[in-house]
Scaffold this motif. Sequence first.
Motif, short mmCIF file in Angstrom:
data_model
loop_
_atom_site.label_atom_id
_atom_site.label_comp_id
_atom_site.label_asym_id
_atom_site.label_seq_id
_atom_site.Cartn_x
_atom_site.Cartn_y
_atom_site.Cartn_z
N ALA A 3 8.31 -33.15 31.53
CA ALA A 3 7.13 -32.72 32.27
C ALA A 3 5.96 -33.62 31.89
N LEU A 4 5.12 -33.97 32.85
CA LEU A 4 3.92 -34.76 32.59
C LEU A 4 2.74 -33.80 32.58
N LEU A 5 2.15 -33.61 31.41
CA LEU A 5 1.19 -32.52 31.21
C LEU A 5 -0.23 -33.01 30.99
N SER A 6 -1.17 -32.21 31.51
CA SER A 6 -2.58 -32.34 31.18
C SER A 6 -2.87 -31.40 30.03
N LEU A 15 -2.73 -37.87 30.41
CA LEU A 15 -1.49 -37.13 30.69
C LEU A 15 -0.41 -37.52 29.68
N LEU A 17 3.78 -37.24 28.66
CA LEU A 17 5.15 -36.93 29.02
C LEU A 17 5.78 -36.15 27.88
N ASP A 43 -5.13 -33.81 42.81
CA ASP A 43 -4.57 -34.15 41.50
C ASP A 43 -5.56 -34.94 40.66
N ALA A 60 1.07 -29.16 34.40
CA ALA A 60 1.43 -30.40 35.08
C ALA A 60 0.68 -30.47 36.39
N LEU A 94 4.83 -32.10 38.65
CA LEU A 94 5.30 -33.29 37.94
C LEU A 94 6.18 -32.87 36.77
N VAL A 95 7.29 -32.26 37.13
CA VAL A 95 8.28 -31.73 36.18
C VAL A 95 9.66 -31.92 36.79
#
Length: 331
Positions: A3-6, A15, A17, A43, A60, A94-95
């Motif tokens: 998952a690409l996380l904030s 961000l 990963l 986004d 994400a 974005l997962v």
Amino acid sequence: MKALLSTAPGGPDTLQLTDLPSPVAGPGELLVRVHAAAINYPDVLIIEDKYQMRPPRPFAPGGEIAGEVIGLGEGVTGWGIGDRLIAVPGFGGLVEEMAIPAASAFRLPESRSFAQGAALLLTYATSIHALWDRGQLKAGETLLVLGAAGGVGLAAVELGKARGARVIAAVSSEEKAEAARKSGADEAIVYPRGPFDKEASKALADQFKAAVGPKGADVIYDPVGGDYCEPALRAIAWEGRYLVVGFPAGIPRLPLNLTLLKSCNVCGVFWGAFAARDPAANQAHVEELFALWDAGKISPVVSATYPLAEAGKAIAAMAARQVIGKLVVEI
């Protein structure tokens, strides 16, 4: 799963990963293997805490997905393992896997790729709601589309032509003008970059007026905002409809005397709220979009794809207003 996380407010470089446990489908939900997620201007805003929705962190970004069903929550009917779908969860896309309400999903035909499917809903559903419901666009009318080479802009161009309107595309480069023409625009004009002083604003208004003709634009589709708003409004027809779609150039201050002089309407377009308040009407719009797609009257333009690890680059390109059509992250 990846998952690409904030994890903190900031730009795409913030961000991360990350590996997370796979989610579980709750009651009324579908567990989805995400194959593609489209990048949209929200986004850019949501990771900076500048969007109207602020999900708790970590989250994400990625508000628009295409994938296949890999799990069914309690009470879900009408869906099976392996079914292909598209949806607009708003964020979280974005997962590799995510759970979404079954009621929010639409079937993706086998004839369409996941990248194409991910690029459809947010832009075209926004534009069809804007032009059909809010703008009441009719055959033979003149439609002026600002930001006409972006995702919603190209969608508006295609839908305007499908409706039988004369479409004038306004863009910031000749490359974007060519993209708008390929999508069916009758004419494309290249405007300068703002901000504008009074003289430059008047010159832009004159450019819009010359393009739309002496009657003016019956409908103006504005996903740009900022200093482009007032010059465009000055080119509107008597009893025209000005559609407020977005503000990447900033939130404008509108001189209301212009609305009186043109007896025109300024109409807000909030597709997400419309879809939530009237899901049956939104469903009808989506069905019409698939019919127009099958008829060759619309076709999502995916100008670039990225792997999940580089999705931040796609968000950065969107923030720089460099994008033609849609950017898609393939997962």
